[in-house]
Design an enzyme around this catalytic site. Structure first.
Site, PDB file in Angstrom:
ATOM      1  N   ALA A   1       0.868  -1.183   0.000  1.00  0.00           N
ATOM      2  CA  ALA A   1       0.000   0.000   0.000  1.00  0.00           C
ATOM      3  C   ALA A   1       0.903   1.231   0.000  1.00  0.00           C
ATOM      4  O   ALA A   1       2.054   1.163   0.435  1.00  0.00           O
ATOM      5  CB  ALA A   1      -0.872  -0.008   1.246  1.00  0.00           C
TER       6      ALA A   1
ATOM      7  N   GLY B   1       0.805  -5.112   0.841  1.00  0.00           N
ATOM      8  CA  GLY B   1      -0.365  -5.196  -0.042  1.00  0.00           C
ATOM      9  C   GLY B   1      -0.018  -5.779  -1.405  1.00  0.00           C
ATOM     10  O   GLY B   1      -0.876  -6.355  -2.074  1.00  0.00           O
TER      11      GLY B   1
ATOM     12  N   GLU C   1      -0.169  -9.398  -0.923  1.00  0.00           N
ATOM     13  CA  GLU C   1      -1.592  -9.740  -0.760  1.00  0.00           C
ATOM     14  C   GLU C   1      -2.324  -9.697  -2.102  1.00  0.00           C
ATOM     15  O   GLU C   1      -3.199 -10.522  -2.367  1.00  0.00           O
ATOM     16  CB  GLU C   1      -2.235  -8.786   0.259  1.00  0.00           C
ATOM     17  CG  GLU C   1      -1.711  -9.038   1.662  1.00  0.00           C
ATOM     18  CD  GLU C   1      -2.110  -7.971   2.657  1.00  0.00           C
ATOM     19  OE1 GLU C   1      -1.957  -6.770   2.346  1.00  0.00           O
ATOM     20  OE2 GLU C   1      -2.565  -8.325   3.758  1.00  0.00           O
TER      21      GLU C   1
ATOM     22  N   GLU D   1       4.770  -5.337   7.091  1.00  0.00           N
ATOM     23  CA  GLU D   1       3.981  -4.334   7.815  1.00  0.00           C
ATOM     24  C   GLU D   1       4.415  -4.188   9.271  1.00  0.00           C
ATOM     25  O   GLU D   1       4.316  -3.112   9.851  1.00  0.00           O
ATOM     26  CB  GLU D   1       2.478  -4.698   7.771  1.00  0.00           C
ATOM     27  CG  GLU D   1       1.833  -4.565   6.395  1.00  0.00           C
ATOM     28  CD  GLU D   1       1.880  -5.834   5.561  1.00  0.00           C
ATOM     29  OE1 GLU D   1       2.747  -6.702   5.812  1.00  0.00           O
ATOM     30  OE2 GLU D   1       1.043  -5.964   4.641  1.00  0.00           O
TER      31      GLU D   1
HETATM   32  C1  HXC Z   1       5.120   4.433  -0.941  1.00  0.00           C
HETATM   33  C2  HXC Z   1       7.094   3.506  -1.637  1.00  0.00           C
HETATM   34  C3  HXC Z   1       6.707   2.247  -1.146  1.00  0.00           C
HETATM   35  C4  HXC Z   1       5.416   2.135  -0.539  1.00  0.00           C
HETATM   36  C5  HXC Z   1       8.659   2.059  -2.025  1.00  0.00           C
HETATM   37  N1  HXC Z   1       8.302   3.334  -2.174  1.00  0.00           N
HETATM   38  N2  HXC Z   1       7.698   1.372  -1.394  1.00  0.00           N
HETATM   39  N3  HXC Z   1       6.310   4.586  -1.534  1.00  0.00           N
HETATM   40  N4  HXC Z   1       4.666   3.261  -0.456  1.00  0.00           N
HETATM   41  N5  HXC Z   1       4.943   1.001  -0.082  1.00  0.00           N
HETATM   42  C6  HXC Z   1       9.079   4.399  -2.804  1.00  0.00           C
HETATM   43  C7  HXC Z   1      10.238   4.882  -1.946  1.00  0.00           C
HETATM   44  O1  HXC Z   1       9.795   5.805  -0.995  1.00  0.00           O
HETATM   45  C8  HXC Z   1      11.140   5.481  -2.981  1.00  0.00           C
HETATM   46  O2  HXC Z   1      10.636   6.744  -3.341  1.00  0.00           O
HETATM   47  C9  HXC Z   1      10.947   4.584  -4.188  1.00  0.00           C
HETATM   48  O3  HXC Z   1       9.703   3.907  -3.976  1.00  0.00           O
HETATM   49  C10 HXC Z   1      12.039   3.535  -4.327  1.00  0.00           C
HETATM   50  O4  HXC Z   1      12.145   2.840  -3.126  1.00  0.00           O
HETATM   51  P1  HXC Z   1      13.526   2.673  -2.332  1.00  0.00           P
HETATM   52  O5  HXC Z   1      13.178   2.396  -0.923  1.00  0.00           O
HETATM   53  O6  HXC Z   1      14.443   3.817  -2.595  1.00  0.00           O
HETATM   54  O7  HXC Z   1      14.133   1.367  -3.043  1.00  0.00           O
HETATM   55  P2  HXC Z   1      15.049   0.254  -2.398  1.00  0.00           P
HETATM   56  O8  HXC Z   1      16.107   0.880  -1.544  1.00  0.00           O
HETATM   57  O9  HXC Z   1      15.482  -0.636  -3.507  1.00  0.00           O
HETATM   58  O10 HXC Z   1      14.120  -0.567  -1.421  1.00  0.00           O
HETATM   59  C11 HXC Z   1      13.029  -1.305  -1.962  1.00  0.00           C
HETATM   60  C12 HXC Z   1      12.067  -1.759  -0.806  1.00  0.00           C
HETATM   61  C13 HXC Z   1      11.676  -0.504   0.014  1.00  0.00           C
HETATM   62  C14 HXC Z   1      12.803  -2.769   0.069  1.00  0.00           C
HETATM   63  C15 HXC Z   1      10.896  -2.426  -1.461  1.00  0.00           C
HETATM   64  O11 HXC Z   1      11.220   0.516  -0.886  1.00  0.00           O
HETATM   65  C16 HXC Z   1      10.605  -0.783   1.025  1.00  0.00           C
HETATM   66  O12 HXC Z   1      10.900  -1.339   2.094  1.00  0.00           O
HETATM   67  N6  HXC Z   1       9.376  -0.327   0.744  1.00  0.00           N
HETATM   68  C17 HXC Z   1       8.272  -0.448   1.668  1.00  0.00           C
HETATM   69  C18 HXC Z   1       7.737  -1.837   1.684  1.00  0.00           C
HETATM   70  C19 HXC Z   1       6.613  -1.987   2.701  1.00  0.00           C
HETATM   71  O13 HXC Z   1       6.803  -1.698   3.907  1.00  0.00           O
HETATM   72  N7  HXC Z   1       5.403  -2.418   2.274  1.00  0.00           N
HETATM   73  C20 HXC Z   1       4.271  -2.546   3.102  1.00  0.00           C
HETATM   74  C21 HXC Z   1       3.445  -1.283   3.083  1.00  0.00           C
HETATM   75  S1  HXC Z   1       2.048  -1.398   4.176  1.00  0.00           S
HETATM   76  P3  HXC Z   1      11.567   8.071  -3.270  1.00  0.00           P
HETATM   77  O14 HXC Z   1      10.611   9.188  -3.546  1.00  0.00           O
HETATM   78  O15 HXC Z   1      12.173   8.100  -1.928  1.00  0.00           O
HETATM   79  O16 HXC Z   1      12.565   7.835  -4.370  1.00  0.00           O
HETATM   80  C22 HXC Z   1       0.926  -2.318   3.347  1.00  0.00           C
HETATM   81  C23 HXC Z   1      -0.365  -2.557   4.073  1.00  0.00           C
HETATM   82  C24 HXC Z   1      -1.405  -3.136   3.143  1.00  0.00           C
HETATM   83  O17 HXC Z   1       1.144  -2.758   2.275  1.00  0.00           O
HETATM   84  C25 HXC Z   1      -2.765  -3.017   3.744  1.00  0.00           C
HETATM   85  C26 HXC Z   1      -3.852  -3.424   2.775  1.00  0.00           C
HETATM   86  C27 HXC Z   1      -4.286  -2.380   1.828  1.00  0.00           C
END
Ligand code: HXC
Length: 257
Positions: free
Chosen positions: A65, A108, A111, A131
């Site tokens: 998400a 997400g 999922e 998460e």
């Molecule tokens: C918003 C995101 C994002 C996310 C990545 N980005 N994931 N933005 N929401 N979920 C953005 C980063 O901010 C960054 O933008 C760009 O994408 C590239 O990501 P980086 O982190 O620079 O890349 P990298 O170092 O290669 O790391 C990749 C990654 C990391 C390991 C996937 O991005 C990460 O940990 N992302 C979050 C993953 C996460 O926690 N997902 C769960 C979300 S909660 P900028 O602008 O900085 O360049 C969820 C709940 C669902 O999903 C509920 C149901 C609907």
């Protein structure tokens, strides 16, 4: 229909829907989910697409998400929002959905892949429910579908540590049906989609429903449901054609009725 966050293409009875926000690893904001739901429902309404491949542009399927969009939301806002209705609408899509997971499938994103009916993964794909690292937990089926797919202990480890698993690990524990070289993942998924699209559409639809029934019913109820679907298919022209073709040693020409 013009989309901002996804791209859509069709060929030979299949569709490819690509999540297209590669700069943010295809983070699933509301606008993207809205477009995804409307594209899938439009295919259902229109009727000529028999199998749908869902994939992501760039190095992610979807990294979850959109964290920025969720950042300021309060619990009542999350509750009042329609976020989860979108997921329910995707769950109701009767056309088979294949996730072609090209990179990160996290939160997400994992999922969403699991909401699809099959997952074809690139060797470089990663699956995870991170998460917990944000102080939250999966909210779109991660605790339920992942546990059913890979068992309690492995799901618990992934959900409680947030650590991802590789495509090979996902294959070993049954989360994905196959792992292929990264550059071929979309082609493999499309090939699988075309194979399914060539089958009798009514049989495919009922078979999908019956397999999904295994997730939300006990064995006797599921067997009963399966049998009703099975009987029903004996009322289709495709059943007559399929059996006649076998007996006449030729390929069947299914008509979807
Ligand atoms: C918003 C995101 C994002 C996310 C990545 N980005 N994931 N933005 N929401 N979920 C953005 C980063 O901010 C960054 O933008 C760009 O994408 C590239 O990501 P980086 O982190 O620079 O890349 P990298 O170092 O290669 O790391 C990749 C990654 C990391 C390991 C996937 O991005 C990460 O940990 N992302 C979050 C993953 C996460 O926690 N997902 C769960 C979300 S909660 P900028 O602008 O900085 O360049 C969820 C709940 C669902 O999903 C509920 C149901 C609907």
């Amino acid at each position: 229909m013009p989309y901002q966050n996804i791209t859509v293409s069709t060929e030979d009875g299949i569709a490819v829907v690509t999540l297209n926000r590669p700069d943010v690893l295809n983070a699933l904001n509301q606008a993207t989910m809205d477009e995804l739901v409307s594209a899938l429902e439009e295919f259902e309404r229109e009727g000529s697409v028999r199998c749908i491949v869902l994939t992501g542009a760039g190095r992610a399927f979807a990294a979850g998400a959109d964290i920025k969009e969720m950042a300021g939301a309060s619990a009542p806002e999350m509750l009042a929002g329609y976020r989860f209705q979108q997921w329910e609408r995707i769950r109701k899509v009767t056309t088979p959905l294949i996730a072609a997971v090209n990179g990160f499938a996290l939160g997400g994103g994992c999922e969403l892949a699991m909401l699809c009916d099959m997952i074809v993964a690139a060797e470089t794909a990663q699956f995870g429910q991170p998460e917990i690292n944000l102080g939250i937990m999966p909210g779109a089926g991660g605790t339920q579908r992942l546990t059913r797919a890979i068992g309690k202990s492995r799901a618990m480890e992934m959900v409680l540590t947030g650590r991802p698993i590789s495509a090979r690990q996902a294959e070993a524990c049954g989360l994905v049906s196959r792992v292929v070289p990264a550059e071929t993942v979309l082609d493999e998924a499309k090939r699988l989609a075309k194979e399914i699209a060539a089958k009798g559409a009514v049989a495919v639809r009922l078979a999908k429903e019956a397999v999904l029934k295994a997730f939300d019913t006990h064995l006797e109820g599921g067997l009963d449901y399966e049998r009703k679907c099975f009987y029903l298919l004996f009322a289709t022209e495709d059943r007559s054609e399929g059996i006649a073709a076998f007996l006449e040693k030729r390929r069947p020409a299914f008509k979807g009725r």
